[in-house]
Design a protein around this motif. Structure first.
Motif, mmCIF file in Angstrom:
data_model
loop_
_atom_site.group_PDB
_atom_site.id
_atom_site.type_symbol
_atom_site.label_atom_id
_atom_site.label_comp_id
_atom_site.label_asym_id
_atom_site.label_seq_id
_atom_site.Cartn_x
_atom_site.Cartn_y
_atom_site.Cartn_z
ATOM 1 N N GLN A 17 0.289 5.705 -1.535
ATOM 2 C CA GLN A 17 0.184 6.048 -2.951
ATOM 3 C C GLN A 17 1.547 5.950 -3.639
ATOM 4 O O GLN A 17 1.687 5.382 -4.728
ATOM 5 C CB GLN A 17 -0.369 7.482 -3.072
ATOM 6 N N ARG A 18 2.579 6.497 -2.970
ATOM 7 C CA ARG A 18 3.920 6.510 -3.570
ATOM 8 C C ARG A 18 4.525 5.107 -3.616
ATOM 9 O O ARG A 18 5.158 4.733 -4.598
ATOM 10 C CB ARG A 18 4.832 7.453 -2.780
ATOM 11 N N LYS A 20 2.997 2.286 -3.806
ATOM 12 C CA LYS A 20 2.293 1.413 -4.765
ATOM 13 C C LYS A 20 2.962 1.424 -6.137
ATOM 14 O O LYS A 20 2.823 0.485 -6.904
ATOM 15 C CB LYS A 20 0.828 1.857 -4.896
ATOM 16 N N ALA A 21 3.658 2.498 -6.419
ATOM 17 C CA ALA A 21 4.294 2.625 -7.738
ATOM 18 C C ALA A 21 5.714 2.057 -7.748
ATOM 19 O O ALA A 21 6.417 2.150 -8.748
ATOM 20 C CB ALA A 21 4.336 4.096 -8.140
ATOM 21 N N THR A 22 6.143 1.438 -6.643
ATOM 22 C CA THR A 22 7.532 0.969 -6.581
ATOM 23 C C THR A 22 7.656 -0.522 -6.878
ATOM 24 O O THR A 22 6.690 -1.280 -6.810
ATOM 25 C CB THR A 22 8.140 1.215 -5.175
ATOM 26 N N HIS A 23 8.904 -0.906 -7.164
ATOM 27 C CA HIS A 23 9.209 -2.313 -7.426
ATOM 28 C C HIS A 23 8.985 -3.135 -6.151
ATOM 29 O O HIS A 23 8.551 -4.294 -6.222
ATOM 30 C CB HIS A 23 10.668 -2.420 -7.887
ATOM 31 N N HIS A 25 6.695 -2.867 -3.928
ATOM 32 C CA HIS A 25 5.275 -3.217 -3.790
ATOM 33 C C HIS A 25 4.956 -4.476 -4.584
ATOM 34 O O HIS A 25 4.332 -5.416 -4.074
ATOM 35 C CB HIS A 25 4.398 -2.048 -4.262
ATOM 36 N N SER A 26 5.426 -4.535 -5.831
ATOM 37 C CA SER A 26 5.128 -5.725 -6.644
ATOM 38 C C SER A 26 5.853 -6.961 -6.108
ATOM 39 O O SER A 26 5.328 -8.075 -6.165
ATOM 40 C CB SER A 26 5.478 -5.486 -8.119
ATOM 41 N N GLU A 70 10.496 7.496 2.968
ATOM 42 C CA GLU A 70 9.469 8.436 2.493
ATOM 43 C C GLU A 70 9.219 9.535 3.528
ATOM 44 O O GLU A 70 9.071 10.701 3.182
ATOM 45 C CB GLU A 70 8.150 7.701 2.199
ATOM 46 N N GLU A 331 12.079 14.149 -9.465
ATOM 47 C CA GLU A 331 11.073 13.985 -8.414
ATOM 48 C C GLU A 331 11.318 14.917 -7.227
ATOM 49 O O GLU A 331 10.379 15.395 -6.597
ATOM 50 C CB GLU A 331 11.129 12.533 -7.929
#
Length: 526
Positions: A17-18, A20-23, A25-26, A70, A331
């Protein structure tokens, strides 16, 4: 308690989940799509081929390092029935003490704001913005009048809070405490004895080669060092965070330390990290915050007067001013017992929707805060890199040194660990100092709250921090504090007051960290 399978699947889900929100991942997603056009990618073995491509091109390793980070930074998933504040701090009395301490800090900040008639934040006029942008690299030459500003608190104020901590469920009657603990910290937290520490820190044993020790009994020092450097280069080339962490337990060679620490912390300094730093810099140039004066004052009072660090004054201003604006730091409050302080937009005091976190990163600097950054200036001369390594060190380790918590790396546990080690292995010394009104913790607290920064010579401090990173724990700081007392025990047995005890321990700049720790852990008769 959750069973292992459930906990593992929850941890995996949380990490996925965490990430997926990172650069990252893209980036991996884009690489996977682009590689579909390559001739070696076959439709019938698509999944396997794409995976092999990502492995060969180094993306799999980057993903592993991100997952490793993580696992080290984020708390493990708590029981589904546990209230959310348990992730921050499981013990209610610790949470309460932290809340009361935060109220005191905020009151101190607000009263300073009112007394001086200085706003918490203001937009700089265009002329001032231009002036600051021009002198960004030489802010140390600026001499603003800081005489009216005072640090919001000093470590000794914080120590008083820790001394007053009590567990309401614990029997602290005379009979129970007389045989238990002579020290100032009176809370029942778990600490390790020397046999348990020998097991945990086996790589520091007398028979293992170490950087920071001049004489190896089994292997000539230069032979160990050249072999250790060869392995270190290999670790850096492999770009493996877990291997770098294991490696640094025996110390990092000077020439490789910067790369190894960045690798352990997964601090990559990609173009987006540089851009993030530039945005923070723009934020500093556009707005002036009251905490900026506290940062200026702290650097002037500490690093500017230090023989090792005064040359880095400009770097310290840059990093700390940017840090105060960095909302990404917020965070870490998910697993920090502290809560970011809030202030209200002018004229809207008490109206919740007009409450804003202040400063934007949620961290109010205290006296000595700049010393968390100063040693890193020896390793990184590129501001964005220095910044990202410091921020990662802060959200992993340093925040624990100034918040009330039951964490094993938290300052309360470190104080207790220090007192217990000293009481168990040097009871006569402990009793003597206690009797003359020189409780050992009153002297050692300032060292521990800064992780010894500003007290040891820089080369020795970096060897200590190697081990903090290597063991992913601040516990070694408490061990060193006890070892310093053991080393100066003979002189300390002669003193008759707190002042003379402080004089004996005033200068630690000649001490060698690793021999002290090794002797204390592995040569003490149990």
């Amino acid at each position: 308690m959750m069973d292992e399978g459930t906990e593992l699947s929850l941890t995996i889900a949380q990490i996925v989940q965490r990430l997926k929100a990172t650069h990252l991942h893209s980036q991996i997603e884009r690489q996977a799509k682009e590689c579909l056009h390559r001739p070696e990618i076959q439709l019938e073995s698509l999944k396997e081929d794409v995976r092999n491509f990502l492995k060969a091109s180094g993306w799999e390793r980057k993903l592993q390092n991100a997952v490793y980070r993580e696992l080290h930074v984020q708390p493990l998933p708590s029981h589904h029935a546990a209230p959310p504040e348990h992730a921050k701090e499981p013990l209610a009395y610790m949470r309460k003490a932290q809340v009361n301490w935060e109220k005191r800090i905020l009151k101190s900040l607000n009263s300073m704001c009112t007394e001086l008639g200085v706003p918490l934040a203001r937009k700089r006029p265009a002329v001032e913005q231009k002036e600051l942008a021009n002198k960004w690299n030489e802010m140390g030459t600026d001499e603003p009048d800081l005489s009216r500003f005072r640090p919001v608190y000093a470590p000794k104020d914080f120590l008083e809070v820790l001394i007053s901590l009590r567990n309401p469920n614990h029997d602290s009657s005379e009979e129970a405490s007389a045989k238990s603990h002579w020290g100032l910290i009176q809370v029942p937290l778990h600490d390790r004895d020397i046999p348990q520490m020998r097991e945990a820190y086996s790589e520091l044993s007398l028979t293992t080669g170490q950087l920071g020790i001049d004489d190896h009994t089994h292997v000539p020092p230069d032979l160990f060092e050249s072999e250790h450097i060869r392995i270190g280069k290999k670790v850096v080339n492999e770009q493996d965070s877990a291997a770098a962490q294991q490696y640094s337990r025996q110390g990092c060679p000077t020439g490789l330390r910067a790369d190894l620490w960045a690798l352990i912390l997964n601090s990559t300094n990609e173009p987006e990290d540089v851009m993030h730093y530039e945005q923070l810099k723009a934020g500093v140039i556009h707005h002036d915050l009251l905490v900026d004066n506290l940062i200026y004052k702290d650097v002037k009072l500490t690093a500017s007067n230090d023989d090792y660090y005064f040359v880095f004054e400009d770097f310290l201003y840059q990093v700390l001013l940017c840090f105060s604006r960095d909302t990404a730091v917020l965070e870490h409050f998910g697993y920090n017992s502290a809560t970011p302080p809030k202030s209200y937009i002018q004229g809207k005091v008490g109206v919740e929707e007009f409450a804003v976190v202040y400063p934007p990163n949620g961290v109010i600097p205290f006296h000595g805060f700049s010393m968390y950054v100063a040693p890193l200036c020896f390793l990184y001369n590129e501001p964005s890199k220095l910044y990202s390594v410091f921020r990662e060190m802060y959200v992993r380790y340093f925040f624990r040194l100034h918040s009330v918590s039951s964490s094993t790396s938290g300052i309360v546990s470190l104080c207790l660990q220090f007192e217990r080690l000293l009481q168990t292995h040097l009871p006569q010394l402990f009793y003597h100092l206690r009797e003359i009104g020189a409780q050992p913790l009153r002297i050692a607290f300032k060292w521990m709250v800064r992780a010894f920064s500003g007290y040891l010579s820089t080369d020795q401090l970096l060897l200590l921090w190697d081990r903090i990173l290597g063991y992913d724990s601040l516990e070694i700081v408490a061990v060193l504090a006890a070892a310093v007392f053991a080393f100066r025990a003979e002189n300390l047995m002669e003193v008759t007051s707190l002042t003379s005890a402080e004089a004996v321990l005033a200068d630690l700049s000649t001490l060698k960290v690793m021999p002290l720790i090794q002797i204390f852990l592995f040569a003490t008769v149990i």
